[in-house]
Scaffold this motif. Structure first.
Motif, PDB file in Angstrom:
ATOM      1  N   ARG A 147     -63.651 -50.300  47.445  1.00  0.00           N
ATOM      2  CA  ARG A 147     -62.487 -49.433  47.252  1.00  0.00           C
ATOM      3  C   ARG A 147     -62.127 -49.242  45.785  1.00  0.00           C
ATOM      4  O   ARG A 147     -61.364 -48.344  45.447  1.00  0.00           O
ATOM      5  CB  ARG A 147     -61.297 -49.984  48.034  1.00  0.00           C
ATOM      6  N   VAL A 148     -62.679 -50.084  44.914  1.00  0.00           N
ATOM      7  CA  VAL A 148     -62.433 -49.919  43.480  1.00  0.00           C
ATOM      8  C   VAL A 148     -62.969 -48.576  42.988  1.00  0.00           C
ATOM      9  O   VAL A 148     -62.512 -48.043  41.964  1.00  0.00           O
ATOM     10  CB  VAL A 148     -63.072 -51.091  42.698  1.00  0.00           C
ATOM     11  N   HIS A 149     -63.898 -47.980  43.720  1.00  0.00           N
ATOM     12  CA  HIS A 149     -64.485 -46.691  43.325  1.00  0.00           C
ATOM     13  C   HIS A 149     -63.815 -45.501  44.015  1.00  0.00           C
ATOM     14  O   HIS A 149     -64.264 -44.366  43.864  1.00  0.00           O
ATOM     15  CB  HIS A 149     -65.982 -46.682  43.635  1.00  0.00           C
ATOM     16  N   GLU A 150     -62.748 -45.740  44.772  1.00  0.00           N
ATOM     17  CA  GLU A 150     -62.054 -44.655  45.466  1.00  0.00           C
ATOM     18  C   GLU A 150     -60.898 -44.126  44.621  1.00  0.00           C
ATOM     19  O   GLU A 150     -60.426 -44.784  43.687  1.00  0.00           O
ATOM     20  CB  GLU A 150     -61.546 -45.140  46.822  1.00  0.00           C
ATOM     21  N   HIS A 151     -60.435 -42.912  44.969  1.00  0.00           N
ATOM     22  CA  HIS A 151     -59.349 -42.252  44.255  1.00  0.00           C
ATOM     23  C   HIS A 151     -58.011 -42.520  44.963  1.00  0.00           C
ATOM     24  O   HIS A 151     -57.999 -42.896  46.153  1.00  0.00           O
ATOM     25  CB  HIS A 151     -59.614 -40.748  44.175  1.00  0.00           C
ATOM     26  N   PRO A 152     -56.893 -42.315  44.270  1.00  0.00           N
ATOM     27  CA  PRO A 152     -55.592 -42.620  44.875  1.00  0.00           C
ATOM     28  C   PRO A 152     -55.344 -41.931  46.214  1.00  0.00           C
ATOM     29  O   PRO A 152     -54.737 -42.535  47.110  1.00  0.00           O
ATOM     30  CB  PRO A 152     -54.599 -42.132  43.801  1.00  0.00           C
ATOM     31  N   HIS A 153     -55.820 -40.682  46.385  1.00  0.00           N
ATOM     32  CA  HIS A 153     -55.541 -39.981  47.641  1.00  0.00           C
ATOM     33  C   HIS A 153     -56.282 -40.595  48.826  1.00  0.00           C
ATOM     34  O   HIS A 153     -55.958 -40.303  49.983  1.00  0.00           O
ATOM     35  CB  HIS A 153     -55.905 -38.486  47.516  1.00  0.00           C
ATOM     36  N   GLN A 154     -57.250 -41.453  48.565  1.00  0.00           N
ATOM     37  CA  GLN A 154     -57.994 -42.119  49.628  1.00  0.00           C
ATOM     38  C   GLN A 154     -57.317 -43.417  50.086  1.00  0.00           C
ATOM     39  O   GLN A 154     -57.801 -44.049  51.027  1.00  0.00           O
ATOM     40  CB  GLN A 154     -59.428 -42.409  49.162  1.00  0.00           C
TER      41      GLN A 154
END
Length: 328
Positions: A147-154
């Motif tokens: 999840r460190v590679h995900e964006h805030p909207h995710q």
């Protein structure tokens, strides 16, 4: 022993086209390591303006900040910007109210945490991302390495707020200012976030300022409470004392407006009549007097004279009501 944070005579004014807005007027408080100061009041009472002044985030072009803000004895008001910048994020961190607008939508959560970490600690991007994974795991985000590679909207609302806490904790600060961190969250997630902050505080000895309009949050997390109204301090006391023996009419009004389990069926909730005062043209004397039931009954000239200051009315308990202890 020097307090972690000492604020004395803090005043903040904003220059606007309509005139000078006196947003904060002579506020004093201290924060100790491992303790939580709760700052409570209606919108417009000066809570967030006070916190931004502590962090040095007001624009000098449109504001004037005076008084004293000392972090471990170092004066921040009037200090060179570099001094404050080195402390901000590294020793003092802030959790903002709306995580969705505070986090940049273009960059991943990990990149935003890594950027803050590298600003103060240097090192490679890889090492900073490892730190991001670590703090995301610390705040309870599942599968942090993915999840460190995900964006805030995710992220869900609760997960975004946890990411904001992780961002604040990434540089291991000594003081955290949490500005309405649970406002947009449902009750279950709110409880989880508050429990997380309390756990992290106990583990790391953090000093915390919790800014909220929710007295339920204050009762859950605060050791000391500062009640603000119209840019000034109205009352200050240990949390148990404040809830058991409120002295200021505004504090009593806030407490009376809380829903009660022992209320009679169909009983209407109490409310404070009127609206918060204009900070451009505040009323004379006590800013609360136009809404105060005590003043409405007594019309005491003390209420419309000089602006009241906090004074000691019991051990550890300070009140700014002019009529406290005065017989009409």
């Amino acid at each position: 022993m020097t307090a972690l944070l000492e604020v004395s005579g803090l005043e903040v004014e904003f220059r606007t086209a309509e005139g000078i807005v006196k947003a904060v007027k002579g506020v004093d408080f201290t924060v100790e390591r491992g303790k939580t100061l709760g700052i409570v009041g209606e919108s417009g009472s000066g809570k967030s303006v006070t916190s931004l002044a502590v962090m040095g985030l007001h624009r000098a072009a449109s504001s004037t900040v005076t008084g004293s803000v000392k972090f471990e004895g170092t004066e921040l008001i009037g200090a060179v910007p570099e001094t404050v910048r080195k402390l901000r994020g590294r020793r003092m961190a802030m959790i903002f109210q709306d995580a969705l607008t505070s986090l940049h939508p273009y960059f991943t959560i990990g990149d935003q945490i890594a950027e803050a970490y590298r600003e103060h600690h240097g090192g490679s991007r890889k090492a900073a991302l490892e730190r991001a994974v670590e703090v995301l795991g610390d705040v309870g985000i599942p599968e942090p390495r993915r999840r460190v590679h995900e964006h805030p909207h995710q992220f869900s609302g609760g997960m975004r707020q946890r990411a904001m806490i992780a961002l604040a904790l990434s540089c291991e600060p000594d003081l955290i200012i949490a500005d309405e961190p649970t406002t947009a969250l449902d009750v279950t997630v709110q409880a989880q976030v508050l429990e997380l902050l309390k756990k992290l505080q106990q583990e790391r000895g953090l000093g915390v300022i919790m800014i909220t309009h929710d007295l339920g949050v204050i009762a859950r997390v605060a050791d000391e409470v500062l009640v603000m109204y119209g840019g000034s301090a109205a009352e200050q006391a240990p949390v148990d004392t404040l809830f058991a023996s409120p002295r200021h009419p505004y504090t009593r009004g806030l407490l009376d407006s809380l829903p009660r389990l022992d209320a009679a069926e169909g009983e209407a909730l109490s409310s404070i009549p009127g609206s918060p005062p204009s900070l451009l043209n505040p009323p004379p004397g006590c800013a609360f007097h136009p809404r105060c039931p005590v003043y409405a009954a007594e019309k005491n000239p003390l209420c419309t004279g000089e602006r009241p200051q906090l004074r000691l009315v019991a051990e550890g308990h300070r009140n700014a009501c002019q009529l406290d202890g005065v017989t009409a």
